[in-house]
Design a protein around this motif. Structure first.
Motif, mmCIF file in Angstrom:
data_model
loop_
_atom_site.group_PDB
_atom_site.id
_atom_site.type_symbol
_atom_site.label_atom_id
_atom_site.label_comp_id
_atom_site.label_asym_id
_atom_site.label_seq_id
_atom_site.Cartn_x
_atom_site.Cartn_y
_atom_site.Cartn_z
ATOM 1 N N GLU A 63 0.825 -1.208 0.000
ATOM 2 C CA GLU A 63 0.000 0.000 0.000
ATOM 3 C C GLU A 63 0.862 1.262 0.000
ATOM 4 O O GLU A 63 0.547 2.243 -0.680
ATOM 5 C CB GLU A 63 -0.953 0.002 1.194
ATOM 6 N N LEU A 64 1.958 1.240 0.741
ATOM 7 C CA LEU A 64 2.868 2.391 0.732
ATOM 8 C C LEU A 64 3.488 2.584 -0.652
ATOM 9 O O LEU A 64 3.601 3.721 -1.136
ATOM 10 C CB LEU A 64 3.963 2.208 1.789
ATOM 11 N N MET A 65 3.883 1.502 -1.297
ATOM 12 C CA MET A 65 4.444 1.603 -2.649
ATOM 13 C C MET A 65 3.386 2.100 -3.636
ATOM 14 O O MET A 65 3.675 2.927 -4.501
ATOM 15 C CB MET A 65 5.014 0.256 -3.110
ATOM 16 N N ASN A 66 2.171 1.600 -3.505
ATOM 17 C CA ASN A 66 1.085 2.058 -4.363
ATOM 18 C C ASN A 66 0.880 3.565 -4.201
ATOM 19 O O ASN A 66 0.743 4.292 -5.192
ATOM 20 C CB ASN A 66 -0.204 1.305 -4.025
ATOM 21 N N THR A 67 0.878 4.033 -2.971
ATOM 22 C CA THR A 67 0.720 5.460 -2.703
ATOM 23 C C THR A 67 1.865 6.259 -3.308
ATOM 24 O O THR A 67 1.641 7.312 -3.927
ATOM 25 C CB THR A 67 0.628 5.706 -1.183
ATOM 26 N N ALA A 68 3.082 5.761 -3.152
ATOM 27 C CA ALA A 68 4.241 6.459 -3.714
ATOM 28 C C ALA A 68 4.150 6.523 -5.239
ATOM 29 O O ALA A 68 4.443 7.563 -5.844
ATOM 30 C CB ALA A 68 5.533 5.767 -3.283
ATOM 31 N N THR A 72 3.815 9.937 -7.417
ATOM 32 C CA THR A 72 4.829 10.225 -8.430
ATOM 33 C C THR A 72 4.184 10.453 -9.791
ATOM 34 O O THR A 72 4.535 11.401 -10.505
ATOM 35 C CB THR A 72 5.863 9.091 -8.500
ATOM 36 N N VAL A 73 3.245 9.600 -10.156
ATOM 37 C CA VAL A 73 2.541 9.757 -11.433
ATOM 38 C C VAL A 73 1.793 11.087 -11.455
ATOM 39 O O VAL A 73 1.833 11.813 -12.458
ATOM 40 C CB VAL A 73 1.589 8.565 -11.688
ATOM 41 N N ASP A 74 1.132 11.436 -10.360
ATOM 42 C CA ASP A 74 0.411 12.711 -10.298
ATOM 43 C C ASP A 74 1.363 13.896 -10.427
ATOM 44 O O ASP A 74 1.014 14.920 -11.028
ATOM 45 C CB ASP A 74 -0.381 12.825 -8.998
ATOM 46 N N LEU A 75 2.545 13.761 -9.870
ATOM 47 C CA LEU A 75 3.541 14.830 -9.955
ATOM 48 C C LEU A 75 4.053 15.009 -11.382
ATOM 49 O O LEU A 75 4.189 16.123 -11.872
ATOM 50 C CB LEU A 75 4.720 14.519 -9.016
ATOM 51 N N VAL A 83 -1.650 6.327 -20.138
ATOM 52 C CA VAL A 83 -0.538 5.537 -19.591
ATOM 53 C C VAL A 83 -0.361 5.820 -18.102
ATOM 54 O O VAL A 83 -0.069 4.916 -17.316
ATOM 55 C CB VAL A 83 0.769 5.794 -20.379
ATOM 56 N N ALA A 84 -0.571 7.073 -17.692
ATOM 57 C CA ALA A 84 -0.512 7.406 -16.267
ATOM 58 C C ALA A 84 -1.600 6.646 -15.511
ATOM 59 O O ALA A 84 -1.360 6.103 -14.430
ATOM 60 C CB ALA A 84 -0.665 8.914 -16.063
ATOM 61 N N ILE A 90 -2.429 -0.382 -12.330
ATOM 62 C CA ILE A 90 -1.608 -1.581 -12.140
ATOM 63 C C ILE A 90 -1.051 -1.629 -10.720
ATOM 64 O O ILE A 90 -1.060 -2.685 -10.079
ATOM 65 C CB ILE A 90 -0.488 -1.650 -13.199
ATOM 66 N N ALA A 91 -0.592 -0.489 -10.197
ATOM 67 C CA ALA A 91 -0.103 -0.443 -8.818
ATOM 68 C C ALA A 91 -1.225 -0.785 -7.840
ATOM 69 O O ALA A 91 -1.016 -1.533 -6.882
ATOM 70 C CB ALA A 91 0.484 0.935 -8.506
ATOM 71 N N ALA A 92 -2.419 -0.258 -8.105
ATOM 72 C CA ALA A 92 -3.560 -0.568 -7.236
ATOM 73 C C ALA A 92 -3.924 -2.051 -7.315
ATOM 74 O O ALA A 92 -4.292 -2.663 -6.303
ATOM 75 C CB ALA A 92 -4.756 0.298 -7.621
ATOM 76 N N SER A 93 -3.795 -2.641 -8.504
ATOM 77 C CA SER A 93 -4.133 -4.060 -8.634
ATOM 78 C C SER A 93 -3.140 -4.940 -7.874
ATOM 79 O O SER A 93 -3.514 -6.002 -7.365
ATOM 80 C CB SER A 93 -4.223 -4.472 -10.100
ATOM 81 N N ALA A 94 -1.897 -4.496 -7.770
ATOM 82 C CA ALA A 94 -0.926 -5.241 -6.959
ATOM 83 C C ALA A 94 -1.391 -5.297 -5.506
ATOM 84 O O ALA A 94 -1.296 -6.343 -4.854
ATOM 85 C CB ALA A 94 0.463 -4.595 -7.060
ATOM 86 N N CYS A 95 -1.915 -4.182 -5.007
ATOM 87 C CA CYS A 95 -2.448 -4.161 -3.639
ATOM 88 C C CYS A 95 -3.662 -5.074 -3.515
ATOM 89 O O CYS A 95 -3.817 -5.776 -2.509
ATOM 90 C CB CYS A 95 -2.826 -2.739 -3.233
#
Length: 120
Positions: A63-68, A72-75, A83-84, A90-95
């Motif tokens: 969850e911390l990696m997903n948030t990071a 980062t993508v938003d930044l 693609v963003a 994809i990060a959310a699906s990992a969680c």
């Protein structure tokens, strides 16, 4: 030594920030505390503790990696970009995958200990 201590302070700040701002981090933390309390209540074995603690740590880390990744993508990409969105999804699906596996592990550990479920 001062830099070493500061690295722990930065990490703690990151966790607190994620906890304050991310609903899912609050949910994962709530369930982590609940699982730990269930572990004490059911007097689980050392191997069960090990498995559950690895599962909890993995879920919170995911969850911390997903948030990071989301931050980062938003930044990097302020406007909508497909693609963003894919990177964030994809990060959310990992969680989600880790959460489902965590629930299954919890069921494997705790369901046999519930008396009315195992015929006692």
């Amino acid at each position: 030594m001062r830099k070493f201590i500061r690295s722990f302070q930065f990490a703690a700040h990151g966790f607190i920030l994620a906890f304050k701002r991310e609903r899912n981090m609050k949910i994962h933390t709530f369930f982590a505390v609940a699982v730990i309390l269930f572990g004490f209540y059911f007097h689980i074995s050392a191997i069960e503790w090990t498995i559950l603690l690895l599962t909890i740590g993995g879920m919170i880390s995911a969850e911390l990696m997903n948030t990071a990744i989301e931050r980062t993508v938003d930044l990097v990409e302020e406007k909508y970009h497909p693609v963003a969105k894919q990177a964030k999804d994809i990060a959310a699906s990992a969680c989600l995958v880790y959460a489902v596996v965590s629930i299954l592990i919890g069921c494997i550990v705790f369901l046999p200990k519930i008396p009315f479920l195992n015929g006692n």
